[in-house]
Write a protein that holds these residues in place. Sequence first.
Motif, PDB file in Angstrom:
ATOM      1  N   TYR A  92      42.029 -32.386   5.157  1.00  0.00           N
ATOM      2  CA  TYR A  92      42.649 -31.197   4.579  1.00  0.00           C
ATOM      3  C   TYR A  92      43.115 -31.515   3.164  1.00  0.00           C
ATOM      4  O   TYR A  92      43.628 -32.599   2.935  1.00  0.00           O
ATOM      5  N   PHE A 143      45.359 -21.271   3.055  1.00  0.00           N
ATOM      6  CA  PHE A 143      46.555 -20.509   3.405  1.00  0.00           C
ATOM      7  C   PHE A 143      46.239 -19.137   3.994  1.00  0.00           C
ATOM      8  O   PHE A 143      47.038 -18.200   3.870  1.00  0.00           O
ATOM      9  N   PHE A 170      45.816 -23.953   9.938  1.00  0.00           N
ATOM     10  CA  PHE A 170      46.801 -25.046  10.052  1.00  0.00           C
ATOM     11  C   PHE A 170      46.690 -25.801  11.364  1.00  0.00           C
ATOM     12  O   PHE A 170      46.976 -26.994  11.425  1.00  0.00           O
ATOM     13  N   SER A 208      49.361 -34.752  -3.256  1.00  0.00           N
ATOM     14  CA  SER A 208      49.677 -33.329  -3.134  1.00  0.00           C
ATOM     15  C   SER A 208      49.917 -32.926  -1.695  1.00  0.00           C
ATOM     16  O   SER A 208      50.615 -31.947  -1.428  1.00  0.00           O
ATOM     17  N   PHE A 209      49.312 -33.648  -0.777  1.00  0.00           N
ATOM     18  CA  PHE A 209      49.455 -33.343   0.643  1.00  0.00           C
ATOM     19  C   PHE A 209      49.958 -34.602   1.329  1.00  0.00           C
ATOM     20  O   PHE A 209      49.209 -35.282   2.045  1.00  0.00           O
ATOM     21  N   PRO A 210      51.225 -34.910   1.111  1.00  0.00           N
ATOM     22  CA  PRO A 210      51.742 -36.181   1.638  1.00  0.00           C
ATOM     23  C   PRO A 210      51.770 -36.200   3.156  1.00  0.00           C
ATOM     24  O   PRO A 210      51.896 -35.168   3.814  1.00  0.00           O
ATOM     25  N   ASP A 255      50.336 -34.549   8.554  1.00  0.00           N
ATOM     26  CA  ASP A 255      50.668 -33.872   7.307  1.00  0.00           C
ATOM     27  C   ASP A 255      52.140 -33.484   7.365  1.00  0.00           C
ATOM     28  O   ASP A 255      52.648 -33.096   8.410  1.00  0.00           O
ATOM     29  N   ASN A 256      52.800 -33.587   6.240  1.00  0.00           N
ATOM     30  CA  ASN A 256      54.236 -33.331   6.182  1.00  0.00           C
ATOM     31  C   ASN A 256      54.629 -31.963   6.714  1.00  0.00           C
ATOM     32  O   ASN A 256      55.704 -31.777   7.254  1.00  0.00           O
ATOM     33  N   ASP A 257      53.748 -30.972   6.535  1.00  0.00           N
ATOM     34  CA  ASP A 257      54.128 -29.590   6.814  1.00  0.00           C
ATOM     35  C   ASP A 257      53.376 -28.938   7.960  1.00  0.00           C
ATOM     36  O   ASP A 257      53.896 -28.062   8.628  1.00  0.00           O
ATOM     37  N   ILE A 258      52.118 -29.322   8.176  1.00  0.00           N
ATOM     38  CA  ILE A 258      51.314 -28.568   9.150  1.00  0.00           C
ATOM     39  C   ILE A 258      50.536 -29.498  10.082  1.00  0.00           C
ATOM     40  O   ILE A 258      50.420 -30.702   9.821  1.00  0.00           O
TER      41      ILE A 258
ATOM     42  N   ARG B  27      60.705 -21.894   5.302  1.00  0.00           N
ATOM     43  CA  ARG B  27      59.611 -21.833   6.254  1.00  0.00           C
ATOM     44  C   ARG B  27      60.125 -22.066   7.678  1.00  0.00           C
ATOM     45  O   ARG B  27      59.755 -21.335   8.600  1.00  0.00           O
ATOM     46  N   GLN B 165      53.232 -18.319   5.882  1.00  0.00           N
ATOM     47  CA  GLN B 165      52.090 -18.925   5.209  1.00  0.00           C
ATOM     48  C   GLN B 165      52.419 -19.201   3.748  1.00  0.00           C
ATOM     49  O   GLN B 165      52.091 -20.270   3.220  1.00  0.00           O
ATOM     50  N   ARG B 172      53.196 -26.570  -1.466  1.00  0.00           N
ATOM     51  CA  ARG B 172      52.020 -27.219  -2.071  1.00  0.00           C
ATOM     52  C   ARG B 172      51.934 -26.921  -3.559  1.00  0.00           C
ATOM     53  O   ARG B 172      51.629 -27.796  -4.362  1.00  0.00           O
ATOM     54  N   ARG B 175      54.454 -28.944  -5.470  1.00  0.00           N
ATOM     55  CA  ARG B 175      54.056 -30.365  -5.569  1.00  0.00           C
ATOM     56  C   ARG B 175      53.027 -30.539  -6.676  1.00  0.00           C
ATOM     57  O   ARG B 175      53.060 -31.525  -7.408  1.00  0.00           O
ATOM     58  N   GLN B 176      52.117 -29.596  -6.784  1.00  0.00           N
ATOM     59  CA  GLN B 176      51.122 -29.665  -7.859  1.00  0.00           C
ATOM     60  C   GLN B 176      51.819 -29.580  -9.208  1.00  0.00           C
ATOM     61  O   GLN B 176      51.513 -30.305 -10.134  1.00  0.00           O
ATOM     62  N   LYS B 179      53.546 -32.741 -10.467  1.00  0.00           N
ATOM     63  CA  LYS B 179      52.724 -33.870 -10.885  1.00  0.00           C
ATOM     64  C   LYS B 179      52.690 -33.949 -12.386  1.00  0.00           C
ATOM     65  O   LYS B 179      52.363 -32.973 -13.044  1.00  0.00           O
TER      66      LYS B 179
END
Lengths: 335, 194
Positions: A92, A143, A170, A208-210, A255-258, B27, B165, B172, B175-176, B179
Motif C-alpha cells: 500500500y 481513499f 483499507f 509517508s506510510f509509516p 500500517d499506522n492507521d489502517i 478519525r 475516510q 497522509r 505527512r506528505q 516532508k
Amino acid sequence: DSHTQYERVGADVTMKCGSMDWDAAVTWTVNGTDIDESHLNGSYLILKNVNLSQSGQYACYEGSSWHLKYQTSLRVGMPPKEPVLMCRSNNYPKGFYCSWHLPTPTYIPNIFNISVIHGTKDMVCEKDATPKNRCHIRYLQLFSTVKYKVTLTVTNPLGKNFTTLTFDEFAIVKPDPPESVVAKPVPNNPRRLEVSWQNPSSWPDPESFPLKFFLRYRPLILDQWQHVELSDGTSHTITDAYAGKEYIIQVAAKDNDIGTWSDWSVAVHATPWTEEPKHLTTEAQITETTSASTSSFMAPPTTKICDKGAVVGSGAVAVCWTAGLVVAAYSVLFI
Amino acid sequence: MAAADSPSAALRRDLCSRGIRLAGKMRADVVDLLDAYVEQQGLDASASVAAVEGVPLAAVERWDEQTGTQRLLENLAAYRAFRALLAQMLEEQREQLGEADAGLGRALAAVLLQVSAFAYHLEELLRLESRGVPGEEEDGPPPPPRLSLFEQKLRGLGVLRELAQWAVRSVRDLRQLAKPSPATGTAPGLAESP
C-alpha cells in the motif's frame, strides 16, 4: 485420429471402437498393454466406476489385421470445488494482489478467470508469471469508500465453480513481516536484549506510510509471551529478560492507521549477557585430562553450575563454592 | 542543512505534526460515532450508500502527484463542507429524537467541533505558505430539499463514512506536506504555484 476424453471419478465409461460394429473382433489396449476381454461388451470397452489410475492412452485394434481403429486419451478427474480466494495489499498504496487455489485437486487441467470491479468500473488484474495463481492490480484511486468486488471462476471439462470477495480498500492492507530481525545481548547487562529490525522491503514508502510494530518475546522454557507495541522506530531494548535464559523473539508490523497486523517475523534467539565465572576456564582444562571415572564430580563445560543471575541466595552461592572446591581439589591432583 | 532548520520550515513541521494528531483523534472519534450512529439509527453497517450530493468524496486519483497547495485546498474545502453537513445532522437529530439520543447528539457535536478546529488548522497552514485562504461562500449552497427520516439516516451514514475516510487521507496529506524537499528544504509543491 486421436482425442481426449474427460470423465468423472466413479463414472461408468463406454468406449466404442470408432466405426466398428458391435460384434466386430477387436483388441483394446491401455498404454500399450492388452486389456482383458472381460472388460469388453462386444467391441465396446466398458469401464465401470472409473478411478484416477485408469487415466491413460486407450487404443482399439481390428482383430486380425491389427489396424488401429480408434484411440483416445482418457483423463479421469473431478469438477472443481469452490475455489479459495484471498486478496491483500502488502505494498500500500501501490496496489493489491489476489491469489487463489482449489481446496482439492481435480487431476485435470483448470482455467481460472478473475474479474475485479470497483463500483461500476472494471479493473484489470495482471497475472503474475510466478506464482501462476496470482494477479496484481494497481490502485487507480485512493481513499475510496466504494468497495471492490473480486470474482474468481474456475472451469474444467467436467464443471465450473466460482467465489466472490467484497472488501474495502483499507481492510485488505496487511504488510509483510519485518525483515532482518536481530537480537543481541548487551554487554554488562544481564537482563537486557537489544532487538532491531527493518521495514519489509515490499512496503514502498515507509516515510509517508509509516508502520508500527509489535514485539513479542519469551524465554524458551516458558509458554507465556511478553508483548510490546511500538509506534515508531525499528529497534527496542528488552529490559526485563531473565538472566542467562535463552529467548525467542518475533516482530510484526502494521500500517499506522489502517489494515491488519502482518504475520510474525522469523523468530530469532538470543541470550542476555552473563558474566563468565573465572574458574570455569580451569574446569574446562581439567575435564579434558580427567578420566571417565571422575566425571561424576565434573559437569560438562557447557553446563552453567554457577547460575548467579537466576537465583540470588545462599543456595546458588553454595553450589558455586562447592564446584570451586572440587575444581581446586583436582587442580592439586594434577599439578 | 541550514534551510531545513529555517523558522518557517520548523513551524510548518510543527503545524503538520499537530494536524496529524488532530486528524488521528478525529478519525478515532468518527469511527466510534459511526458505530453508535449505525446502532441507534437501526441501520445495516454494511449497507452501500450511493454517493450523496454535497458530501465531498475522499477518493482521489494520482494522489501521490498532488502538490502541497492542492492538498491543503482540497482538505479545507472538504472540512468546510463537513462542518455544514454535521451542523445539519445535529439540527435534524435534535428535531427528531429529543432526549432519547442525547448521547449521539453530544458525540455529533464533539466531532463537529473537531472538524471546525481542523478546518481552522488547515487555514493556518495555508496562511503560512502565504497562500490566500479562499473565502467561504456567503450564502452557501441552497438548502437541500426535505428528506424523509430514512433518507436522512442514510445520508448521515454516508457523511460519517466519507468523513472517516477523509480523516485518514488528511493524515497522509499532512505527512506528505511535512516532508522537506531535498533541494530547498521547503515542502514539495508549496513553493511553486499550482
